[in-house]
Design an enzyme around this catalytic site. Structure first.
Site, PDB file in Angstrom:
ATOM      1  N   LYS A   1      29.776  52.027  47.422  1.00 19.89           N
ATOM      2  CA  LYS A   1      29.859  50.724  46.741  1.00 19.89           C
ATOM      3  C   LYS A   1      29.839  49.622  47.799  1.00 19.89           C
ATOM      4  O   LYS A   1      30.479  49.766  48.853  1.00 19.89           O
ATOM      5  CB  LYS A   1      31.156  50.679  45.917  1.00 19.89           C
ATOM      6  CG  LYS A   1      31.307  49.441  45.048  1.00 19.89           C
ATOM      7  CD  LYS A   1      32.568  49.547  44.170  1.00 19.89           C
ATOM      8  CE  LYS A   1      32.725  48.352  43.246  1.00 19.89           C
ATOM      9  NZ  LYS A   1      33.921  48.483  42.360  1.00 19.89           N
TER      10      LYS A   1
ATOM     11  N   SER B   1      37.242  50.308  36.943  1.00 19.53           N
ATOM     12  CA  SER B   1      35.882  50.218  37.488  1.00 19.53           C
ATOM     13  C   SER B   1      35.280  51.499  38.052  1.00 19.53           C
ATOM     14  O   SER B   1      34.096  51.504  38.388  1.00 19.53           O
ATOM     15  CB  SER B   1      35.829  49.145  38.569  1.00 19.53           C
ATOM     16  OG  SER B   1      35.757  47.889  37.962  1.00 19.53           O
TER      17      SER B   1
ATOM     18  N   SER C   1      33.129  47.772  37.376  1.00 17.64           N
ATOM     19  CA  SER C   1      32.284  47.100  38.335  1.00 17.64           C
ATOM     20  C   SER C   1      31.474  48.039  39.238  1.00 17.64           C
ATOM     21  O   SER C   1      30.527  47.585  39.874  1.00 17.64           O
ATOM     22  CB  SER C   1      33.143  46.198  39.229  1.00 17.64           C
ATOM     23  OG  SER C   1      34.061  46.964  39.990  1.00 17.64           O
TER      24      SER C   1
END
Ligand code: GLN
Length: 488
Positions: free
Chosen positions: A76, A175, A151
């Site tokens: 990420k 997330s 997210s």
């Protein structure tokens, strides 16, 4: 090759069926060919990835391989990567190249993994759909008209789209689990403090936690083995001993007590999603687990509590982005005030600004006691609900989300309906507990996730339950049609 698990890829590399260079090249080619459909990566450095793969092959040949040597992994874009842009999905950090690696990145390097690239995400990890990214939305490989969740939507889409065998994510209120559920993959949010936060761009420091996203619980265990552990550079990381999370995967579920909170099965839960969860619970029962009805009486307060605490912490964390230290700076400021206001006005997107406004308000003199302090008190009650349940049961189970993935654009103008997406995941972060999402069925070809919640530092139990479930089911092995047909 691309449908193999991390565990199978490790065997393949060790058995010389293929090299890390071949494997990495293959994934890079898939990203180049297919990611225009998913937009799951923000940055890919092919040369760095191939150099790491070649080094991994040398290590494998010399017989000195570590656990993940040669395995390609996507990270990420919230984790600082030495010499590689770390944008956090924001214009504010579009030009930011960190001078060091986050501890998570460092640990994957030590374990021999090859970084494929940095994945798309909601701006500063604020969102549930990946639509707040400065780099545009990521799309769900099961149907590109749907969001992948957020997210960590880029990580979930990359794994579901077979552009990476596994990825890292972070979870402040859901997330990792919510995008895992939407994309039909397995994701684990560890106990707060289990994994170092050093070098992870901070959103809400008392809630943020990094974890693995992969196809199976076994693969998550392999990744957690690399990630978990005390970090002397993160004072909130825990000294509690880590375990070999692979060692207990096969333990029997005989006698396991699973709590079903009434509040997670009531109004608001899509009925077909509920049926999938019931089917999964029947499978766990068939393996010897007992289902126990429990209650989390303060559940209705989790959304308001989280949406005071998380924005409050975000407003202080994001005050460092001022155009002076690093990141975006507006053109030709006339004075310091102009520099701050235009830099922040132009550098941050709408959702981030909304959170800064709410958080600053909640922390301001006169309102602090009424909002922030009150929210902290309610947070304590929410945690106590879980502690009371864990007197009666070993784990808690329910849906990860109220329903399956929604259409791109469906909730962008309605922040509150977006916030409701996290109704079953937020409390886990407020209580600091570990939580997982495991593929458990489909609603109209859209994946559904079963959420498992454990006691503090009981990641091994969650992984064990998820693994046993995956030994008996094949939801986690299904791939989106287009991929199966070879047209994506
Ligand atoms: N969707 C939640 C939010 O927008 C949680 C995000 C997260 O876990 N990073 O804050």
């Amino acid at each position: 090759m691309y449908t193999k698990s991390v565990a199978q890829l490790i065997e393949g590399l060790r058995g010389r069926e293929f090299s890390s260079a071949e494997l990495t090249r293959g994934y890079l080619d898939r990203i180049a060919a297919l990611d225009s459909q998913y937009n799951s990566f923000i940055s890919v450095d092919e040369n760095a990835a191939m150099a790491a793969a070649t080094a991994a092959d040398e290590r494998l040949a010399s017989g000195d391989a570590a656990a993940l040597t040669g395995i390609p992994i996507a990270h990420k874009d919230i984790f600082c990567t030495d010499g590689m842009r770390t944008s956090c999905g924001s214009r504010m950090l579009d030009n930011f190249v960190p001078p060091y690696d986050a501890t998570v990145i460092q640990r994957f390097k030590t374990a021999g993994a090859v970084m494929l690239g940095k994945t798309n995400m909601d701006e500063f990890a604020m969102g549930s759909s990946n639509e707040s990214s400065f780099y545009g939305p990521a799309y769900n490989p099961w149907d590109t008209k749907l969001v992948p969740g957020g997210s960590s939507g880029g990580s979930a889409a990359a794994v579901a789209g077979l552009l990476a065998p596994a990825a890292t994510g972070t979870d402040t209120g859901g997330s990792i689990r919510q995008p895992a559920a939407f994309c039909g993959i397995t994701g684990l949010k560890p106990t707060y403090g289990r994994v170092s936060r050093l070098g992870m761009v901070a959103f809400a420091s008392s809630l943020d936690q990094a974890g693995p996203m992969a196809h199976s619980a076994e693969d998550c265990a392999l990744l957690l083995n690399a990630m978990a552990g005390h970090d002397p550079l993160d004072s909130t990381s825990s000294n509690t001993a880590t375990e070999d999370y692979c060692a207990t995967l096969n333990n029997s579920l005989e006698g396991l007590r699973i709590g079903l909170p009434a509040e997670y099965f009531g109004e608001g839960l899509d009925s077909t999603t509920g049926e999938c969860i019931s089917g999964a619970l029947r499978e766990l029962e068939a393996q010897g687990a007992t289902l126990v009805n429990v209650s989390l009486p303060h559940s209705a307060l989790t959304i308001p509590t989280y949406y005071i605490i998380a924005p409050a912490e975000a407003s202080t964390n994001l005050s460092r982005f001022d155009g002076v230290r690093y990141g975006y700076r507006c053109d030709d400021p006339v004075d310091l005030h102009d520099l701050y206001t235009r830099t922040r006005g132009q550098g941050f997107g709408d959702e981030v600004k909304r959170r800064i406004l709410v958080g600053t308000y909640a922390l301001s003199a006169g309102y602090y006691d009424a909002y922030y302090k009150k929210a902290q008190q309610v947070r304590r009650l929410i945690k106590q609900d879980f502690m009371d349940c864990f007197e009666q049961v070993d784990i808690i189970a329910g849906p990860t989300t109220p329903g399956p993935a929604f259409a791109v654009g469906a909730k962008t103008n309605d922040p509150v309906s977006m916030y409701l997406e996290d109704v079953y995941t937020l409390a886990v972060n407020l209580a600091g507990l570990p939580g997982m999402s495991v593929p458990a069925g489909f609603v109209d070809n859209k994946p559904v996730g079963l959420q498992l919640i454990g006691r503090h530092f009981d990641e091994s139990r969650l992984l064990n339950v998820a693994h046993r479930f995956q030994q008996a089911t094949d939801w986690h092995l299904r791939t989106p049609d287009a991929i199966a047909r070879g047209v994506a």
